[in-house]
Design a protein around this motif. Structure first.
Motif, PDB file in Angstrom:
ATOM      1  N   UNK A 222     -12.527 -15.431   6.800  1.00  0.00           N
ATOM      2  CA  UNK A 222     -11.112 -15.075   6.727  1.00  0.00           C
ATOM      3  C   UNK A 222     -10.975 -13.562   6.585  1.00  0.00           C
ATOM      4  N   UNK A 223     -10.044 -12.975   7.333  1.00  0.00           N
ATOM      5  CA  UNK A 223      -9.849 -11.538   7.269  1.00  0.00           C
ATOM      6  C   UNK A 223      -8.950 -11.147   6.107  1.00  0.00           C
ATOM      7  N   UNK A 224      -9.323 -10.064   5.417  1.00  0.00           N
ATOM      8  CA  UNK A 224      -8.523  -9.531   4.313  1.00  0.00           C
ATOM      9  C   UNK A 224      -8.332  -8.032   4.513  1.00  0.00           C
ATOM     10  N   UNK A 225      -7.179  -7.558   4.059  1.00  0.00           N
ATOM     11  CA  UNK A 225      -6.878  -6.130   4.141  1.00  0.00           C
ATOM     12  C   UNK A 225      -6.626  -5.594   2.739  1.00  0.00           C
ATOM     13  N   UNK A 226      -7.288  -4.502   2.408  1.00  0.00           N
ATOM     14  CA  UNK A 226      -7.091  -3.842   1.112  1.00  0.00           C
ATOM     15  C   UNK A 226      -6.422  -2.500   1.341  1.00  0.00           C
ATOM     16  N   UNK A 227      -5.447  -2.196   0.502  1.00  0.00           N
ATOM     17  CA  UNK A 227      -4.764  -0.894   0.547  1.00  0.00           C
ATOM     18  C   UNK A 227      -4.733  -0.352  -0.878  1.00  0.00           C
ATOM     19  N   UNK A 228      -5.229   0.872  -1.045  1.00  0.00           N
ATOM     20  CA  UNK A 228      -5.267   1.518  -2.358  1.00  0.00           C
ATOM     21  C   UNK A 228      -4.462   2.800  -2.300  1.00  0.00           C
ATOM     22  N   UNK A 229      -3.646   3.026  -3.319  1.00  0.00           N
ATOM     23  CA  UNK A 229      -2.831   4.244  -3.404  1.00  0.00           C
ATOM     24  C   UNK A 229      -3.513   5.251  -4.323  1.00  0.00           C
ATOM     25  N   UNK A 230      -3.524   6.516  -3.902  1.00  0.00           N
ATOM     26  CA  UNK A 230      -4.082   7.610  -4.691  1.00  0.00           C
ATOM     27  C   UNK A 230      -2.974   8.646  -4.889  1.00  0.00           C
ATOM     28  N   UNK A 231      -2.846   9.112  -6.098  1.00  0.00           N
ATOM     29  CA  UNK A 231      -1.799  10.106  -6.375  1.00  0.00           C
ATOM     30  C   UNK A 231      -2.118  10.818  -7.678  1.00  0.00           C
ATOM     31  N   UNK A 232      -1.463  11.940  -7.884  1.00  0.00           N
ATOM     32  CA  UNK A 232      -1.588  12.698  -9.127  1.00  0.00           C
ATOM     33  C   UNK A 232      -0.296  12.492  -9.903  1.00  0.00           C
ATOM     34  N   UNK A 233      -0.402  11.940 -11.094  1.00  0.00           N
ATOM     35  CA  UNK A 233       0.800  11.564 -11.835  1.00  0.00           C
ATOM     36  C   UNK A 233       1.473  12.792 -12.447  1.00  0.00           C
ATOM     37  N   UNK A 234       2.525  12.545 -13.199  1.00  0.00           N
ATOM     38  CA  UNK A 234       3.309  13.648 -13.763  1.00  0.00           C
ATOM     39  C   UNK A 234       2.568  14.406 -14.850  1.00  0.00           C
ATOM     40  N   UNK A 235       1.441  13.864 -15.318  1.00  0.00           N
ATOM     41  CA  UNK A 235       0.606  14.564 -16.301  1.00  0.00           C
ATOM     42  C   UNK A 235      -0.601  15.234 -15.639  1.00  0.00           C
ATOM     43  N   UNK A 236      -0.594  15.295 -14.321  1.00  0.00           N
ATOM     44  CA  UNK A 236      -1.656  15.919 -13.549  1.00  0.00           C
ATOM     45  C   UNK A 236      -2.993  15.207 -13.748  1.00  0.00           C
ATOM     46  N   UNK A 237      -2.945  13.904 -13.729  1.00  0.00           N
ATOM     47  CA  UNK A 237      -4.149  13.079 -13.800  1.00  0.00           C
ATOM     48  C   UNK A 237      -4.272  12.315 -12.487  1.00  0.00           C
ATOM     49  N   UNK A 238      -5.448  12.379 -11.868  1.00  0.00           N
ATOM     50  CA  UNK A 238      -5.686  11.670 -10.619  1.00  0.00           C
ATOM     51  C   UNK A 238      -5.716  10.174 -10.889  1.00  0.00           C
TER      52      UNK A 238
END
Length: 607
Positions: A222-238
């Motif tokens: 069975x095929x699966x798709x993964x999506x991950x979000x990367x961002x720097x929050x308001x405290x400047x933490x990755x």
């Protein structure tokens, strides 16, 4: 012969009191109704109460006549429930006196009440924590069981196992047994709750978001798709967060995958915040990017008209480059591969090799690593580990007549050169593929370092090394001859490098509105070898607000798709051969909830 129980001789025994509480009501009734009341009283008796053997036999009258007179219990008297402290104490005889002994620490108390015992449990016992005296809550219990199911990948039906139910009942008799349906519904509830928390967090972030995505096929295809979000929050933490692990039926072409991706972004409400999308170098990549660009262009939410949206996975490119060079050295490292395979082939050979190591006084600091064709870095690890035990292999050749693959001194010397050549590639792979997910300012200096290494070794005096470099250069040029502009710009946002490094390696660049920042002196790299670039921009956000916002967007770009690929590693344990029939929505709930519960803050990377 003892007379039986009969109404006509009831009067001769009416002063003899029963030994069982449930007969008290019978004896207080009229003699003519005694027998009928006896049967009805027995039916009303609670299962927990058991009659003594002396009155359980048919000749009840004779048994009653042998019993000493006892006062009738009061109708309003209730059975006293034992205190809960006796779950942690036991009564013992010490110096001829009855005392209470703590089951945890062995402390003895005179058995005069439970006040001292409670005080001991709450504040004195060294093995007693404050959690032990917390009032049991069934809802808290169910949530903790659900979180254990998520974190440790338990099947939903483990709560129905007899052994685990016995453990729960032993720890607290108030714990109500759960079913597999309870377990599943609790996991789904946590998934929905944590999903809403993450959605609210993403809405509050003022920076752009960068995505990584990849496809995976489960054990049942069975095929699966993964999506991950990367961002720097308001405290400047990755930060990173798994958004979906969704079943994706075929076809898996650019159009189909792109449409699904857009629907996922709409589901999370972040389609207007997307900056880049990092893909593995799959055939559908360009089709997905084109479709996403057209969609976001209609929303007027593209940055630079989508010019920097597509980022190719750096780890995958590096893998392709290295594999093109491995073809040249198969013969040169063949004896090393055969030697490692021979030693690890049986326990007898392994023990003989260990004995050689001990005889030579070598420190067994590394395990012998066997080469795996699908992982090039295992080749480097194999060479590095073999070099540590070079003398042990030579000793094994003397004591084992069946060992015939020991390299010559010249071949060992060549292996050392090959390992030295591969070391920078391995370090770069570790950096790109590590658990801490490097920020984009690592891209430019490391790719430039690899480019210079390949260029210099093309003219190496060693024919094998130069042949490797010449085969690797076309593959490098195909993907990295033109540096990614947006990732190259990230090095400018590192106050230790700025423009001088880029000008040295890449040519003259315009300064434009960055002049104020660029004109400031460089930070000394020796003084700040482990500078956290995000901390720098957090402290200078008010000084350079526009550049800081740019840094927040660019430095969050992931160089690789490792984040999404690691999801499939966990997914393989959830959808395994013993659990292959799990519903896709349940698999997604477990995997995503696990990612969210473990925390979105990554360990700070030394930059």
């Amino acid at each position: 012969m003892t007379k039986g129980f009969h109404p006509k001789n009831f009067s001769t025994h009416r002063h003899s009191q029963p030994r069982s509480p449930f007969l008290a009501a019978v004896y207080r009734s009229s003699p003519t109704a005694a027998v009928n009341n006896l049967h009805s009283a027995r039916r009303r008796q609670q299962p927990a109460l058991r009659s003594p053997p002396s009155i359980a036999s048919p000749p009840l009258a004779a048994a009653a006549s042998r019993s000493p007179p006892r006062p009738s219990p009061s109708p309003s008297r209730r059975k006293i429930r034992p205190s809960g402290v006796w779950n942690f104490f036991q009564k013992v005889i010490d110096d001829g006196k009855q005392k209470s002994k703590c089951k945890r620490c062995g402390q003895l108390y005179v058995s005069s009440g439970t006040t001292n015992l409670k005080r001991h449990l709450e504040s004195i016992c060294p093995f007693r924590s404050c959690k032990d005296v917390v009032e049991f809550d069934q809802y808290v219990f169910r949530e903790k069981v659900a979180k254990a199911t998520i974190r440790d990948n338990y099947p939903f039906n483990f709560v129905e196992h007899e052994g685990i139910r016995e453990v729960f009942s032993y720890l607290n008799p108030k714990a109500q047994h759960l079913s597999r349906n309870n377990s599943k519904s609790d996991v789904l509830m946590i998934y929905e709750r944590e999903k809403e928390k993450l959605r609210e967090m993403l809405e509050s972030v003022c920076s752009r978001m960068c995505l990584t995505s990849d496809l995976w096929s489960s054990i049942v295809s069975n095929g699966y798709m993964a999506v991950t979000a990367h961002y720097i929050d308001n405290n400047w933490v990755l930060q990173k967060g798994l958004l979906i692990f969704r079943h994706l039926p075929p076809p898996h072409d650019g159009q189909s995958v792109g449409e699904k991706l857009i629907s996922f972004l709409q589901e999370w409400g972040i389609e207007r915040k997307i900056f880049t999308l990092t893909f593995d170098n799959a055939s559908y990549d360009n089709g997905v990017i084109d479709l996403l660009k057209n969609h976001l262009r209609l929303k007027n939410s593209l940055v630079c008209n989508g010019e920097f949206m597509h980022v190719k996975c750096g780890a995958h490119i590096l893998n392709l480059v290295v594999h093109s060079g491995l073809i040249v050295i198969n013969e040169s490292i063949g004896k090393i591969m055969d030697s490692v395979k021979y030693v690890r082939g049986s326990e007898t050979r392994t023990l003989k090799f260990v004995e050689c190591v001990k005889q030579l006084g070598l420190k067994a600091s590394k395990k012998l690593v066997q080469d795996m064709p699908v992982r090039w870095n295992s080749t480097n690890l194999m060479l590095e580990s073999a070099l540590v035990y070079k003398l042990a292999f030579q000793q094994l050749k003397l004591v084992d007549i069946n060992y015939k693959w020991c390299p010559s001194d010249e071949e060992w010397e060549r292996v050392e050169k090959i390992a030295k050549f591969f070391r920078p590639f391995f370090e770069m792979t570790e950096l790109f593929s590590g658990q801490h997910y490097p920020t984009a300012n690592h891209y430019f200096p490391n790719v430039w370092r690899i480019q210079r290494l390949i260029h210099d070794e093309m003219t190496s005096g060693d024919s094998i090394i130069s042949a490797m470099a010449r085969r690797m250069k076309p593959k490098f040029d195909k993907y990295w001859e033109c540096y990614s502009t947006v990732l190259s710009f990230a090095i400018i946002l590192d106050p230790r490098y700025k423009l001088p490094f880029v000008e040295f390696a890449y040519g003259k660049l315009d300064q434009s509105q960055l002049e104020k920042y660029l004109n400031q002196p460089l930070l000394d790299r020796k003084q700040f070898p482990n500078l956290n670039v995000l901390d720098y921009w957090k402290g200078n956000a008010t000084t350079y607000p526009e550049v800081a916002q740019m840094a927040r967007d660019i430095l969050s770009i992931p160089i690789t798709t490792v984040a999404s690929e690691s999801t499939f590693s966990h997914g393989g344990r959830i959808i395994g051969k013993f659990r292959s029939s799990i519903l896709p929505k349940n698999a997604e709930a477990i995997l995503c909830a696990r990612d969210w519960l473990e925390g979105l803050t990554t360990t700070t990377l030394t930059l």
